[in-house]
Design a protein around this motif. Structure first.
Motif, PDB file in Angstrom:
ATOM      1  N   TYR A 173       0.830  -1.214   0.000  1.00  0.00           N
ATOM      2  CA  TYR A 173       0.000   0.000   0.000  1.00  0.00           C
ATOM      3  C   TYR A 173       0.866   1.268   0.000  1.00  0.00           C
ATOM      4  O   TYR A 173       0.362   2.373  -0.061  1.00  0.00           O
ATOM      5  CB  TYR A 173      -0.899   0.042   1.244  1.00  0.00           C
ATOM      6  CG  TYR A 173      -2.107  -0.861   1.174  1.00  0.00           C
ATOM      7  CD1 TYR A 173      -2.999  -0.792   0.104  1.00  0.00           C
ATOM      8  CD2 TYR A 173      -2.374  -1.775   2.186  1.00  0.00           C
ATOM      9  CE1 TYR A 173      -4.122  -1.618   0.056  1.00  0.00           C
ATOM     10  CE2 TYR A 173      -3.485  -2.605   2.143  1.00  0.00           C
ATOM     11  CZ  TYR A 173      -4.355  -2.520   1.074  1.00  0.00           C
ATOM     12  OH  TYR A 173      -5.452  -3.337   1.025  1.00  0.00           O
ATOM     13  N   GLY A 174       2.186   1.075   0.139  1.00  0.00           N
ATOM     14  CA  GLY A 174       3.097   2.221   0.189  1.00  0.00           C
ATOM     15  C   GLY A 174       3.084   2.913   1.535  1.00  0.00           C
ATOM     16  O   GLY A 174       3.300   4.122   1.628  1.00  0.00           O
ATOM     17  N   LYS A 175       2.820   2.133   2.593  1.00  0.00           N
ATOM     18  CA  LYS A 175       2.687   2.744   3.919  1.00  0.00           C
ATOM     19  C   LYS A 175       3.434   1.964   4.999  1.00  0.00           C
ATOM     20  O   LYS A 175       3.728   0.784   4.829  1.00  0.00           O
ATOM     21  CB  LYS A 175       1.209   2.800   4.306  1.00  0.00           C
ATOM     22  CG  LYS A 175       0.432   3.778   3.438  1.00  0.00           C
ATOM     23  CD  LYS A 175      -1.029   3.805   3.802  1.00  0.00           C
ATOM     24  CE  LYS A 175      -1.695   4.897   2.957  1.00  0.00           C
ATOM     25  NZ  LYS A 175      -3.127   4.822   2.991  1.00  0.00           N
ATOM     26  N   THR A 176       3.674   2.637   6.101  1.00  0.00           N
ATOM     27  CA  THR A 176       4.187   1.927   7.274  1.00  0.00           C
ATOM     28  C   THR A 176       3.018   1.178   7.920  1.00  0.00           C
ATOM     29  O   THR A 176       1.845   1.483   7.648  1.00  0.00           O
ATOM     30  CB  THR A 176       4.754   2.911   8.316  1.00  0.00           C
ATOM     31  OG1 THR A 176       3.707   3.812   8.701  1.00  0.00           O
ATOM     32  CG2 THR A 176       5.943   3.687   7.786  1.00  0.00           C
ATOM     33  N   VAL A 177       3.367   0.244   8.821  1.00  0.00           N
ATOM     34  CA  VAL A 177       2.328  -0.456   9.583  1.00  0.00           C
ATOM     35  C   VAL A 177       1.627   0.548  10.503  1.00  0.00           C
ATOM     36  O   VAL A 177       0.411   0.497  10.697  1.00  0.00           O
ATOM     37  CB  VAL A 177       2.960  -1.617  10.398  1.00  0.00           C
ATOM     38  CG1 VAL A 177       1.929  -2.270  11.298  1.00  0.00           C
ATOM     39  CG2 VAL A 177       3.605  -2.634   9.460  1.00  0.00           C
ATOM     40  N   ILE A 178       2.412   1.474  11.047  1.00  0.00           N
ATOM     41  CA  ILE A 178       1.841   2.485  11.954  1.00  0.00           C
ATOM     42  C   ILE A 178       0.737   3.276  11.245  1.00  0.00           C
ATOM     43  O   ILE A 178      -0.294   3.581  11.823  1.00  0.00           O
ATOM     44  CB  ILE A 178       2.950   3.458  12.442  1.00  0.00           C
ATOM     45  CG1 ILE A 178       4.014   2.705  13.240  1.00  0.00           C
ATOM     46  CG2 ILE A 178       2.366   4.642  13.216  1.00  0.00           C
ATOM     47  CD1 ILE A 178       3.608   2.236  14.605  1.00  0.00           C
ATOM     48  N   GLU A 179       0.950   3.561   9.956  1.00  0.00           N
ATOM     49  CA  GLU A 179      -0.057   4.336   9.223  1.00  0.00           C
ATOM     50  C   GLU A 179      -1.228   3.467   8.759  1.00  0.00           C
ATOM     51  O   GLU A 179      -2.383   3.829   8.925  1.00  0.00           O
ATOM     52  CB  GLU A 179       0.588   5.011   7.998  1.00  0.00           C
ATOM     53  CG  GLU A 179      -0.402   5.853   7.211  1.00  0.00           C
ATOM     54  CD  GLU A 179       0.206   6.568   6.009  1.00  0.00           C
ATOM     55  OE1 GLU A 179      -0.483   7.419   5.430  1.00  0.00           O
ATOM     56  OE2 GLU A 179       1.372   6.278   5.644  1.00  0.00           O
ATOM     57  N   ALA A 180      -0.887   2.299   8.166  1.00  0.00           N
ATOM     58  CA  ALA A 180      -1.942   1.514   7.515  1.00  0.00           C
ATOM     59  C   ALA A 180      -2.678   0.577   8.464  1.00  0.00           C
ATOM     60  O   ALA A 180      -3.821   0.223   8.212  1.00  0.00           O
ATOM     61  CB  ALA A 180      -1.336   0.702   6.372  1.00  0.00           C
ATOM     62  N   ALA A 181      -2.009   0.164   9.537  1.00  0.00           N
ATOM     63  CA  ALA A 181      -2.664  -0.775  10.470  1.00  0.00           C
ATOM     64  C   ALA A 181      -2.351  -0.338  11.898  1.00  0.00           C
ATOM     65  O   ALA A 181      -1.725  -1.081  12.659  1.00  0.00           O
ATOM     66  CB  ALA A 181      -2.164  -2.194  10.206  1.00  0.00           C
ATOM     67  N   PRO A 182      -2.800   0.863  12.263  1.00  0.00           N
ATOM     68  CA  PRO A 182      -2.362   1.438  13.546  1.00  0.00           C
ATOM     69  C   PRO A 182      -2.795   0.657  14.776  1.00  0.00           C
ATOM     70  O   PRO A 182      -2.169   0.776  15.821  1.00  0.00           O
ATOM     71  CB  PRO A 182      -3.007   2.841  13.543  1.00  0.00           C
ATOM     72  CG  PRO A 182      -4.108   2.779  12.550  1.00  0.00           C
ATOM     73  CD  PRO A 182      -3.719   1.754  11.529  1.00  0.00           C
ATOM     74  N   LEU A 183      -3.842  -0.155  14.637  1.00  0.00           N
ATOM     75  CA  LEU A 183      -4.319  -0.880  15.819  1.00  0.00           C
ATOM     76  C   LEU A 183      -3.809  -2.321  15.872  1.00  0.00           C
ATOM     77  O   LEU A 183      -4.190  -3.084  16.745  1.00  0.00           O
ATOM     78  CB  LEU A 183      -5.866  -0.887  15.841  1.00  0.00           C
ATOM     79  CG  LEU A 183      -6.518   0.499  15.863  1.00  0.00           C
ATOM     80  CD1 LEU A 183      -8.041   0.383  15.859  1.00  0.00           C
ATOM     81  CD2 LEU A 183      -6.057   1.291  17.092  1.00  0.00           C
ATOM     82  N   SER A 184      -2.945  -2.680  14.929  1.00  0.00           N
ATOM     83  CA  SER A 184      -2.471  -4.064  14.876  1.00  0.00           C
ATOM     84  C   SER A 184      -1.439  -4.376  15.959  1.00  0.00           C
ATOM     85  O   SER A 184      -0.811  -3.470  16.512  1.00  0.00           O
ATOM     86  CB  SER A 184      -1.839  -4.332  13.509  1.00  0.00           C
ATOM     87  OG  SER A 184      -0.717  -3.486  13.338  1.00  0.00           O
ATOM     88  N   THR A 185      -1.237  -5.653  16.211  1.00  0.00           N
ATOM     89  CA  THR A 185      -0.212  -6.075  17.165  1.00  0.00           C
ATOM     90  C   THR A 185       1.171  -5.675  16.636  1.00  0.00           C
ATOM     91  O   THR A 185       2.050  -5.293  17.399  1.00  0.00           O
ATOM     92  CB  THR A 185      -0.231  -7.614  17.318  1.00  0.00           C
ATOM     93  OG1 THR A 185      -1.574  -8.014  17.432  1.00  0.00           O
ATOM     94  CG2 THR A 185       0.556  -8.080  18.509  1.00  0.00           C
TER      95      THR A 185
END
Ligand SMILES: Nc1ncnc2c1ncn2[C@@H]1O[C@H](COP(=O)(O)OP(=O)(O)OP(=O)(O)O)[C@@H](O)[C@H]1O
Ligand SMILES: [Mg+2]
Length: 288
Positions: free
Chosen positions: A218-230
């Motif tokens: 998606y061209g994103k960090t995990v913090i940006e694209a899945a902020p609530l993930s483990t």
């Protein structure tokens, strides 16, 4: 004053992804952050910029014969300042000019980043960029690794270079070895044991996760694209640990490089353990 923090790692272990997520986690909590990519391909900061690589300082310098911070710093996720030095010949010159310009440009203290994170993956970057950054008061150095033996051998070579660079001048405090892409208890123990044998410690631990790949696509960090993930939690925790270390000023042990024989013997011991595990001589937990 900005805290300059260096990250080394063998090419391909995931250093850029890890730093980009740390940058994202830090800006999210209100810090001003600059990420400086020091690899020729200029792709360190792309997932902070929608997956698009920003133009490098080296290219800019080649084209215009000078650099300008305003022209080359791109603002990414939530205001992270992204800078790519590009190929090393011009990259080193660009880094020098960058330091000069940021001193001369009259940037007020308030405008300076709290943290400048340097992505120095690849062994060439270590010899090319370590000294100029150290001279500007580098606060901490980290080494990122996965659990491949080739990556740990590269870590050992990085330690040797750091040891050598620290002989003549004050060494940059070593923050720890950061395990990335860890997928089972063997890998965790393998990296921890390497840290133990080199008289240092691991910091945090980032699991291998398909989510990282998905977010990259998606061209994103995990913090940006899945902020609530483990997975985001692991990056945030690591970012907090780095802030704590930068604030505590507690000097950690400098790593001790293993000799070629020591590294071989260490590897052989692990081979025996794996053999015993594979053949059911010991159960997984007992072996590690
Ligand atoms: N924890 C993780 N879990 C799964 N995949 C990961 C993880 N960390 C990084 N990756 C993936 O590994 C690949 C390489 O990552 P990255 O580009 O960050 O490595 P690098 O060490 O910076 O490489 P280079 O030497 O090219 O600079 C990417 O596809 C990235 O999404
Ligand atoms: Mg990279």
């Amino acid at each position: 004053m900005s805290d300059h923090i260096l990250f080394y790692g063998k090419g391909g272990v995931g250093t850029s992804t890890l730093i980009s997520n740390i940058s994202a986690a830090l800006v999210e909590t209100g810090f001003k952050v600059m990420q400086v990519g020091c690899a020729p391909q200029g792709d360190s900061t792309s997932i902070l910029n929608g997956g698009i690589s920003v133009p490098t300082l080296a290219d800019h310098l080649r084209k215009h014969g000078r650099i300008s911070i305003a022209d080359t710093v791109h603002t990414g996720f939530k205001g992270v300042e992204c800078l790519e030095l590009g190929d090393s010949g011009n990259g080193e010159a660009a880094l020098e000019q960058l330091f000069e310009q940021s001193e001369l440009s009259g940037l007020g203290e308030a405008a300076r980043p709290d943290y400048v994170l340097y992505d120095l993956s690849g062994e060439h970057s270590l010899s090319a960029y370590h000294e100029p950054i150290r001279q500007r008061g580098a606060k901490l150095v980290y080494v990122v690794t996965n659990a491949d033996f080739t990556s740990l051998s590269a870590v050992n070579r990085i330690y040797a270079t750091l040891e050598h660079l620290g002989e003549a001048r004050p060494a940059v405090p070593f923050g720890g070895l950061i395990p990335n892409g860890i997928s089972n208890s063997f890998e965790e123990s393998f990296v921890n044991d390497f840290a133990h044998h080199t008289k240092t410690q691991t910091l945090g631990q980032v699991p291998r996760s398909l989510m990282v790949r998905q977010c990259e696509l998606y061209g994103k960090t995990v913090i940006e694209a899945a902020p609530l993930s483990t997975q985001a939690y692991y990056y945030r925790r690591l970012a907090n640990q780095i802030v704590d270390q930068a604030n505590s000023l507690k000097i950690k042990n400098q790593p001790r490089t293993l000799t070629a024989d020591e590294l071989r013997n260490w590897a052989r011991e692990w081979a025996d353990r794996l053999y015993a595990m594979e053949n059911g001589l010991v159960s997984d937990g007992a072996a590690i």
